[in-house]
Design a protein around this motif. Structure first.
Motif, mmCIF file in Angstrom:
data_model
loop_
_atom_site.group_PDB
_atom_site.id
_atom_site.type_symbol
_atom_site.label_atom_id
_atom_site.label_comp_id
_atom_site.label_asym_id
_atom_site.label_seq_id
_atom_site.Cartn_x
_atom_site.Cartn_y
_atom_site.Cartn_z
ATOM 1 N N UNK A 161 0.831 -1.195 0.000
ATOM 2 C CA UNK A 161 0.000 0.000 0.000
ATOM 3 C C UNK A 161 0.872 1.254 0.000
ATOM 4 N N UNK A 162 0.275 2.366 -0.469
ATOM 5 C CA UNK A 162 0.970 3.643 -0.509
ATOM 6 C C UNK A 162 0.431 4.542 0.599
ATOM 7 N N UNK A 163 1.346 5.173 1.308
ATOM 8 C CA UNK A 163 0.963 6.049 2.418
ATOM 9 C C UNK A 163 1.417 7.481 2.141
ATOM 10 N N UNK A 164 0.615 8.461 2.586
ATOM 11 C CA UNK A 164 -0.472 8.412 3.572
ATOM 12 C C UNK A 164 -1.849 8.059 3.020
ATOM 13 N N UNK A 165 -1.971 7.847 1.694
ATOM 14 C CA UNK A 165 -3.284 7.575 1.105
ATOM 15 C C UNK A 165 -3.984 6.379 1.744
ATOM 16 N N UNK A 177 -3.811 16.451 4.698
ATOM 17 C CA UNK A 177 -2.814 17.251 5.413
ATOM 18 C C UNK A 177 -1.439 16.585 5.341
ATOM 19 N N UNK A 178 -1.388 15.264 5.524
ATOM 20 C CA UNK A 178 -0.116 14.550 5.453
ATOM 21 C C UNK A 178 0.463 14.587 4.034
ATOM 22 N N UNK A 179 -0.407 14.507 3.035
ATOM 23 C CA UNK A 179 0.056 14.607 1.645
ATOM 24 C C UNK A 179 0.716 15.956 1.396
ATOM 25 N N UNK A 180 0.106 16.995 1.935
ATOM 26 C CA UNK A 180 0.664 18.339 1.755
ATOM 27 C C UNK A 180 2.012 18.466 2.466
ATOM 28 N N UNK A 181 2.112 17.903 3.672
ATOM 29 C CA UNK A 181 3.378 17.943 4.412
ATOM 30 C C UNK A 181 4.469 17.242 3.623
ATOM 31 N N UNK A 182 4.126 16.105 3.041
ATOM 32 C CA UNK A 182 5.099 15.348 2.250
ATOM 33 C C UNK A 182 5.469 16.103 0.979
ATOM 34 N N UNK A 183 4.483 16.737 0.360
ATOM 35 C CA UNK A 183 4.710 17.475 -0.884
ATOM 36 C C UNK A 183 5.554 18.722 -0.652
ATOM 37 N N UNK A 285 8.841 9.818 8.652
ATOM 38 C CA UNK A 285 7.956 8.767 9.145
ATOM 39 C C UNK A 285 7.077 8.204 8.028
ATOM 40 N N UNK A 286 6.538 9.075 7.194
ATOM 41 C CA UNK A 286 5.678 8.620 6.094
ATOM 42 C C UNK A 286 6.477 7.772 5.110
#
Length: 354
Positions: A161-165, A177-183, A285-286
């Motif tokens: 699986x792909x995270x944070x999705x 929110x986590x996607x934005x942090x990663x981006x 972490x992600x």
């Protein structure tokens, strides 16, 4: 009573094979109860205080196989403690799943410790809720104090699986929110180090440790040469894997996460995390979740400490860790009351001064 106390490093070394056999038989064991960890941890402890005494209690069954190991030492104050409890997130004894009489085993263990004159105080830290030491020592020692000093948190990862999705327990806005942090994080290249595949990345890690201490992000007393050597021993023993993030332009190390990994590759516990840039804490972490989900389905444990930024963003499962205190004299009992009061006051202060 068939209990025996191991008091020398030479005796400890002789336990290697039978310790490993018991470790495999215990479903509740973690890497912190392994022979390799405890031998290296004891060598690390000895460097700092020559006055400390090894005190490992073992029990053998009728066939001569080990049935119990309590990996402890007596410090210079007479405190019985788990080996290297400062850096051991999950402290516990090691017991075979086939043990038929936990009650008698714990009772004999308690009596043995009570008779040891060198021991004035029991200081068992970072016990998980399932440890048999908690209920039995609570009953056998009528002045035993047990309380939750800290906690550990964990996430369930699905393979492929792909995270944070794929964090299905999070709300859509929380995943966004986590996607934005990663981006928005600085671009980084990830390197995953395993002892079976690569040598210990000593020079790279030395650079990262130096940068972090020079900038005052971690103290030199924590990131000291002895601790560095200890982590290298863990890696070379196959107990530790390291995920490194590098700046793609300079190839300089920017962050590292040290993980203890189960032999089944279904449990990963974050032990040490180092970030030269605080913006990389959550992205690291992600990325670790994604990296380990490629291997297997399992549990990623963030280890000791309910860090707010992890709890707030990942909504992990939270479980308490316990401290067990027991004294043989009045002075020690008063000290226990003092420690409990201070712990409560500290948490109260932090609650209103965050």
């Amino acid at each position: 009573m068939s209990l025996h106390v191991i008091r020398s490093t030479e005796e400890l070394i002789q336990l290697r094979d039978c310790w490993g056999d018991l470790y495999k038989k215990s479903s509740s064991a973690t890497v912190f109860q392994s022979y390799e960890y405890n031998l290296s941890a004891w060598n690390f402890i000895k460097i700092h205080d020559k006055a400390e005494n090894l005190y490992i209690v073992i029990d053998k069954d009728q066939s001569g196989a080990l049935n119990l190991i309590l990996p402890c030492y007596i410090d210079e104050r007479g405190y019985l403690r788990f080996i290297n409890d400062l850096h051991t997130d999950f402290c516990d004894c090691l017991i075979s799943d086939n043990s038929t009489s936990i009650h008698h085993l714990m009772e004999d263990l308690f009596e043995l410790i009570q008779k040891e004159r060198k021991i004035t105080f029991l200081y068992f830290d970072n016990l998980r809720g399932g440890s048999p030491l908690i209920p039995y020592f609570k009953v056998f020692g009528n002045n035993t104090m047990i309380f939750s000093q800290t906690e550990h948190t964990s996430l369930h990862l699905q393979k492929g699986k792909s995270y944070p999705e794929s964090f299905s327990h999070l709300k859509s806005k929380e995943r966004a929110k986590l996607k934005k942090i990663l981006r928005d994080a600085p671009p980084m290249n990830l390197k995953h180090f395993k002892s079976s595949e690569q040598a210990f990345p000593e020079e790279v890690l030395q650079l990262l440790w130096k940068e972090i201490t020079d900038r005052g992000l971690r103290s030199r007393s924590y990131l000291n040469p002895d601790f560095f050597n200890f982590t290298r021993d863990m890696y070379q023993n196959g107990l530790l894997e390291i995920i490194l993030l590098h700046d793609p332009e300079t190839d300089n190390p920017a962050a590292a996460a040290y993980f203890y990994v189960s032999s089944e590759q279904n449990f990963w516990m974050q032990w040490v995390i180092l970030c030269a840039d605080k913006r990389l804490n959550l992205p690291l972490d992600i990325l670790c979740c994604n990296e380990f989900s490629k291997v297997n389905e399992g549990i990623l444990d963030f280890g000791r400490g309910g860090y707010f930024y992890k709890v707030h963003n990942f909504k992990p499962e939270i479980k308490p860790l316990y401290r067990l205190l027991l004294s043989k004299n009045l002075r020690g009992n008063l000290y226990i009351l003092y420690r409990v009061m201070i712990a409560h006051l500290r948490k109260t202060y932090n609650k209103y001064h965050e």
